[in-house]
Design a protein around this motif. Structure first.
Motif, mmCIF file in Angstrom:
data_model
loop_
_atom_site.group_PDB
_atom_site.id
_atom_site.type_symbol
_atom_site.label_atom_id
_atom_site.label_comp_id
_atom_site.label_asym_id
_atom_site.label_seq_id
_atom_site.Cartn_x
_atom_site.Cartn_y
_atom_site.Cartn_z
ATOM 1 N N GLY A 20 0.780 -1.226 0.000
ATOM 2 C CA GLY A 20 0.000 0.000 0.000
ATOM 3 C C GLY A 20 0.804 1.264 0.000
ATOM 4 N N GLU A 21 2.138 1.153 -0.031
ATOM 5 C CA GLU A 21 2.956 2.351 0.034
ATOM 6 C C GLU A 21 2.918 3.113 -1.285
ATOM 7 N N GLN A 22 2.788 4.406 -1.211
ATOM 8 C CA GLN A 22 2.723 5.253 -2.407
ATOM 9 C C GLN A 22 4.126 5.624 -2.852
ATOM 10 N N GLN A 23 4.388 5.449 -4.174
ATOM 11 C CA GLN A 23 5.699 5.794 -4.723
ATOM 12 C C GLN A 23 5.908 7.303 -4.675
ATOM 13 N N PRO A 24 7.148 7.742 -4.448
ATOM 14 C CA PRO A 24 7.406 9.181 -4.457
ATOM 15 C C PRO A 24 7.220 9.744 -5.858
ATOM 16 N N GLU A 25 7.052 11.051 -5.927
ATOM 17 C CA GLU A 25 6.795 11.686 -7.221
ATOM 18 C C GLU A 25 7.966 11.486 -8.184
ATOM 19 N N ALA A 26 9.170 11.631 -7.707
ATOM 20 C CA ALA A 26 10.339 11.439 -8.561
ATOM 21 C C ALA A 26 10.756 9.979 -8.500
ATOM 22 N N ASN A 27 10.604 9.296 -9.600
ATOM 23 C CA ASN A 27 10.933 7.882 -9.659
ATOM 24 C C ASN A 27 12.331 7.722 -10.245
ATOM 25 N N PRO A 28 13.300 7.256 -9.469
ATOM 26 C CA PRO A 28 14.675 7.153 -9.968
ATOM 27 C C PRO A 28 14.829 6.136 -11.086
ATOM 28 N N PHE A 29 13.811 5.312 -11.308
ATOM 29 C CA PHE A 29 13.921 4.279 -12.335
ATOM 30 C C PHE A 29 13.280 4.687 -13.658
ATOM 31 N N ASP A 30 12.745 5.918 -13.682
ATOM 32 C CA ASP A 30 12.170 6.387 -14.941
ATOM 33 C C ASP A 30 13.228 6.499 -16.029
ATOM 34 N N ARG A 31 14.460 6.821 -15.634
ATOM 35 C CA ARG A 31 15.536 6.989 -16.616
ATOM 36 C C ARG A 31 16.545 5.852 -16.573
ATOM 37 N N ALA A 32 16.216 4.778 -15.861
ATOM 38 C CA ALA A 32 17.124 3.635 -15.806
ATOM 39 C C ALA A 32 17.254 3.024 -17.199
ATOM 40 N N GLY A 33 18.472 2.680 -17.547
ATOM 41 C CA GLY A 33 18.724 2.099 -18.863
ATOM 42 C C GLY A 33 18.922 3.109 -19.960
ATOM 43 N N GLU A 89 19.162 12.620 -1.912
ATOM 44 C CA GLU A 89 17.950 11.840 -1.677
ATOM 45 C C GLU A 89 17.967 10.567 -2.517
ATOM 46 N N ALA A 90 17.287 9.544 -2.002
ATOM 47 C CA ALA A 90 17.242 8.264 -2.710
ATOM 48 C C ALA A 90 16.459 8.353 -4.008
ATOM 49 N N THR A 91 15.725 9.449 -4.189
ATOM 50 C CA THR A 91 14.922 9.611 -5.412
ATOM 51 C C THR A 91 15.479 10.687 -6.323
ATOM 52 N N ASP A 92 16.717 11.108 -6.103
ATOM 53 C CA ASP A 92 17.330 12.120 -6.964
ATOM 54 C C ASP A 92 17.674 11.475 -8.306
ATOM 55 N N VAL A 93 16.826 11.687 -9.294
ATOM 56 C CA VAL A 93 16.966 11.006 -10.582
ATOM 57 C C VAL A 93 18.270 11.382 -11.268
ATOM 58 N N ASP A 94 18.614 12.656 -11.269
ATOM 59 C CA ASP A 94 19.807 13.101 -11.980
ATOM 60 C C ASP A 94 21.074 12.467 -11.401
ATOM 61 N N VAL A 95 21.178 12.473 -10.076
ATOM 62 C CA VAL A 95 22.365 11.912 -9.434
ATOM 63 C C VAL A 95 22.441 10.409 -9.669
ATOM 64 N N LEU A 96 21.329 9.705 -9.454
ATOM 65 C CA LEU A 96 21.353 8.253 -9.621
ATOM 66 C C LEU A 96 21.633 7.849 -11.055
ATOM 67 N N SER A 97 21.067 8.573 -11.999
ATOM 68 C CA SER A 97 21.285 8.232 -13.408
ATOM 69 C C SER A 97 22.751 8.381 -13.793
ATOM 70 N N SER A 98 23.355 9.505 -13.436
ATOM 71 C CA SER A 98 24.761 9.728 -13.775
ATOM 72 C C SER A 98 25.678 8.777 -13.018
ATOM 73 N N ALA A 99 25.389 8.571 -11.735
ATOM 74 C CA ALA A 99 26.233 7.683 -10.934
ATOM 75 C C ALA A 99 26.154 6.247 -11.445
ATOM 76 N N VAL A 149 22.510 0.604 -6.998
ATOM 77 C CA VAL A 149 22.776 -0.753 -7.486
ATOM 78 C C VAL A 149 21.694 -1.183 -8.475
ATOM 79 N N LEU A 150 20.442 -0.920 -8.130
ATOM 80 C CA LEU A 150 19.340 -1.364 -8.985
ATOM 81 C C LEU A 150 19.388 -0.679 -10.352
ATOM 82 N N VAL A 151 19.614 0.621 -10.375
ATOM 83 C CA VAL A 151 19.679 1.339 -11.641
ATOM 84 C C VAL A 151 20.877 0.855 -12.466
#
Length: 796
Positions: free
Chosen positions: A61-74, A616-626, A661-663
């Protein structure tokens, strides 16, 4: 493995495999769809989730945060600019520019006029604008007699002699040091019985009067390089009156040569005019009198000079000297494919002195290394004479072309030529800001232009990773020339740094990897030679731009500069400072993907983790580049270090590291290996350039298959990454179905992904969906092998 798992494996009917379940609307497809869109939220693989300790928030039932770090995965964080063509381009650039030039300059010039090899040399190090003028007069007969002993005929010599005999006049075109002067003297000496005079080069062809020509004599006229390159009228100065007394240059034409030919015939004389390669030479070679003078075979020139220099030495000295010239360390020190006559004569002198024990081996190698630096210095000394446009433009064009070939050595001629035009504009605008230069449409022909840069055009292939395409490539005739050229302009002419820096920055904004990768590596090399200037003029301006390509180029240049251990601490300090800046953080993350900045793979992973932990764990830009950089580190030759660290990050329990790791694992499914090129050679991955990185790692490091399987299974089981990971896995399976070797590697991985019944149900549902795709159905035979491999996961 539970009994339930074993029963499920036994109860699976064979006709329920991928070939019998092609209807995507069936229960199998529904089950797969449930797994992909939320089936794991109800439970998933508890063992994998508990081991990480990072998926506690994945309740149903947990709601996903607005910024999804996996939107740009791959997907590349830099809009794909590290993609097709980058790997081959980087390898070629590093072969050209990675070595550092020697810091010591070896002066090999001599004062006055001398004859060496097949060439007369007048103050070799002096620019043509400052040399002493040659007084008109006879060439000493002893010089011509010595020439008879050592001269080696060039290709086309017979045709040159016939043309000279018929027309009384011959125009020989070529580069300085190519043997033109010796060939001219040999021709004139043969036709006039050793009676040759030199004409004063201060007089133009149209100014020569008949009374200055000697009867039944050969006459040699060498046009100064300024005259040879200039092919148009000079511009009048801003404050200069229209009736200025300044003498303008007259365009040399066939009419002037016809007149000179008649004058020579009247005196029963012969004449040879020497013209340096350029626009004028290109035009004259299309006329009646012009011929190109190629250099003679360097081995033969070397042999003849050694024979003269070692006359009287013990038997075997000549063979020993020639063997010494062929040693790998000597040819490497020379850095030139083929020596010109002047250089062959100089090498003969060095070899002869070594045979006489006047030089040590170390001194010989040092002397040989000066050849390529001498060529670079001769090219750029006074290259902007006379300092105004348009008079200086031909020389600037040649200068720009040589620098462009240095950066794009071995690349497509079209890229190098266009880059040269851009640099020529920068140089001209710097020299004369009020009169920006134009661009000639029909200047020197492409077949004649490479000789200006001691280069050749050849048919080659451009490595695009997934494919190789034919290309007309340009290449220096010597591996050391590129570094020598950049070293000469960067260290020798400070005022050139500005236009060259602007030029490289503009090239780093080009989206084609064949352009920006070369330019960024060249920028990094220049920064390593002068960090203070290079960082401020090249790297920093690119890092603060909004474009993805310049930021990636800045990261590449930083990493390349850090190749020099003396510069690395400065690079590390910059990365630490920029890590806290929102605008510069992406450059830091991308730079760590090249290993060189930190010095080791482990150090690079530490740098990436420090930045990710602070966000943040949902920072898309940082996770994508890293994640892109972690995937690049997986392809850097030490994947075991990376997989071990990724496992530690999962066990750490922090969500931001777990997401990294997941991304990253999703990236390994979708990125081709060629897209993750680095600045270190990894030869074992080259045959797998077109394959996804995960397949390449399975092929080259089978010992890592268990670790990679565990990481990918965890990614598939995590609710927040499961859907995108399954899509990536589907893409990988499609590619593997068309590649027999890749299919074998994937089939060894699939059992590790199908440990639990839920795992196998998810994988079988995916296979059914791929086989049942109406637009792109997977090959049933390949799908059957994968289906059987999935079933092996239930085998104890």
């Amino acid at each position: 493995m539970s009994d339930e798992d074993g029963a499920a494996a036994r109860d699976e009917p064979r006709d329920d495999g991928p070939s019998g379940g092609g209807d995507s609307s069936g229960a199998g497809a529904d089950r797969a769809g449930g797994d992909r869109h939320g089936g794991d939220r109800a439970g998933g693989d508890r063992a994998g989730a508990d081991r990480a300790g990072a998926d506690r928030g994945d309740a149903a039932g947990e709601q996903q945060p607005e910024a999804n770090p996996f939107d740009r995965a791959g997907r590349s964080p830099v809009d794909g600019v590290g993609g097709t063509g980058g790997a081959g381009t980087a390898r070629a650039a590093l072969r050209t520019l990675a070595p550092r030039p020697s810091g010591r300059t070896y002066d090999i010039g001599r004062d006055g006029q001398i004859y060496e090899g097949n060439q007369f040399i007048t103050q070799y190090w002096s620019s043509p604008g400052t040399r002493s003028d040659i007084v008109q007069g006879r060439v000493p007969e002893e010089t011509l007699q010595r020439l008879d002993d050592i001269y080696c005929e060039v290709p086309g010599y017979v045709r040159m002699k016939e043309l000279l005999r018929e027309s009384r006049l011959l125009v020989l075109c070529g580069e300085t040091g190519s043997g033109r002067k010796a060939t001219a003297l040999a021709l004139l000496s043969e036709l006039t019985d050793h009676k040759v005079a030199r004409l004063d080069p201060r007089h133009r062809v149209d100014e020569i009067e008949t009374d200055v020509l000697e009867r039944a004599c050969g006459h040699l006229l060498e046009l100064p390089s300024d005259d040879a390159r200039l092919d148009h009228e000079p511009r009048r100065g801003r404050d200069e009156p229209r009736d200025a007394s300044r003498r303008s240059r007259i365009r040399l034409s066939e009419l002037h040569l016809d007149r000179f030919s008649r004058q020579l015939r009247e005196q029963d004389a012969y004449g040879v005019v020497l013209v340096e390669s350029g626009d004028l030479a290109d035009r004259l070679m299309r006329g009646r009198y012009g011929m190109y003078c190629p250099p003679p075979p360097s081995d033969e020139v070397l042999h003849r000079h050694l024979r003269q220099l070692l006359r009287g030495e013990p038997s075997g000295a000549l063979d020993s000297a020639r063997d010494l010239a062929r040693r790998p360390e000597v040819t490497k020190a020379l850095g030139l494919d083929a020596l010109r006559p002047r250089e062959a004569a100089r090498l003969a002198d060095h070899l002869a002195r070594r045979q006489k024990e006047e030089l040590t081996d170390e001194e010989l190698l040092e002397d040989c290394s000066a050849f390529v630096r001498a060529q670079a210095r001769a090219w750029f000394a006074g290259a902007d004479r006379p300092g105004t446009l348009p008079e200086a433009q031909p020389a600037l064009n040649a200068t720009a072309f040589r620098i462009a070939v240095a950066v794009f050595n071995g690349s497509a001629y079209s890229i190098a030529a266009e880059a040269a035009e851009l640099l020529s504009w920068e140089l001209g605008s710097t020299l004369d800001p009020e009169h920006p230069p134009g661009r000639r449409l029909f200047g020197t022909h492409a077949d004649s232009r490479p000789v200006l840069a001691r280069s050749v055009l050849e048919d080659g292939e451009l490595d695009l990773g997934p494919a190789k395409v034919p290309v007309r490539a340009i290449r220096f005739q010597g591996d050391a020339l590129a570094t020598a050229v950049l070293g000469e302009i960067w260290h020798g002419y400070h005022n050139v740094r500005g236009p060259v820096s602007r030029w490289l920055r503009s090239l780093c904004d080009d989206p084609r990897p064949e352009v920006w990768v070369r330019a960024s590596i060249a920028a990094g090399v220049l920064c390593s030679w002068d960090w203070i200037h290079g960082f401020g003029e090249l790297i920093a301006p690119m890092a603060v731009t909004d474009g993805a390509v310049p930021r990636m180029a800045a990261a590449t240049a930083l990493a390349e500069a850090a190749r020099d251990p003396r510069v690395r601490p400065a690079v590390v300090a910059v990365l630490k400072e920029w890590a806290g800046d929102d605008e510069l953080r992406e450059v830091v993350l991308l730079a760590h993907g090249y290993v060189l900045a930190a010095g080791t793979v482990g150090g690079s992973l530490d740098g990436l983790a420090r930045v990710v932990r602070e966000r943040e764990a949902t920072d898309v830009d940082v996770l994508s580049s890293a994640a892109f950089s972690v995937a690049r580190l997986l392809a850097s030759g030490e994947p075991e270090t990376v997989t071990r660290r990724m496992t530690e990050w999962l066990e750490d329990g922090r969500l931001n590291l777990a997401n990294l790791v997941l991304v990253t694992m999703v990236d390994t499914l979708t990125f081709r290996t060629t897209h993750l090129w680095g600045l270190r050679d990894v030869p074992e991955l080259e045959p797998h350039a077109a394959r996804p990185l995960l397949v390449a790692l399975l092929a080259t490091r089978p010992d890592l298959t268990p670790e990679l399987g565990a990481l990918l299974r965890h990614t598939l089981n995590a609710a927040r990454s499961g859907e995108v990971a399954l899509d990536g896995l589907g893409s990988l399976l499609r590619r593997a179905a068309k590649d027999e070797e890749a299919l074998g590697h994937v089939c060894r991985l699939l059992p590790l992904l199908g440990v639990s019944r839920r795992d196998r149900d998810r994988l079988r549902g995916l296979l059914k969906e791929l086989v049942g795709d109406r637009d792109r159905p997977m090959d049933k035979r390949a799908a059957g092998r994968m289906w059987d491999a999935v079933a092996e996961g239930a085998t104890p």
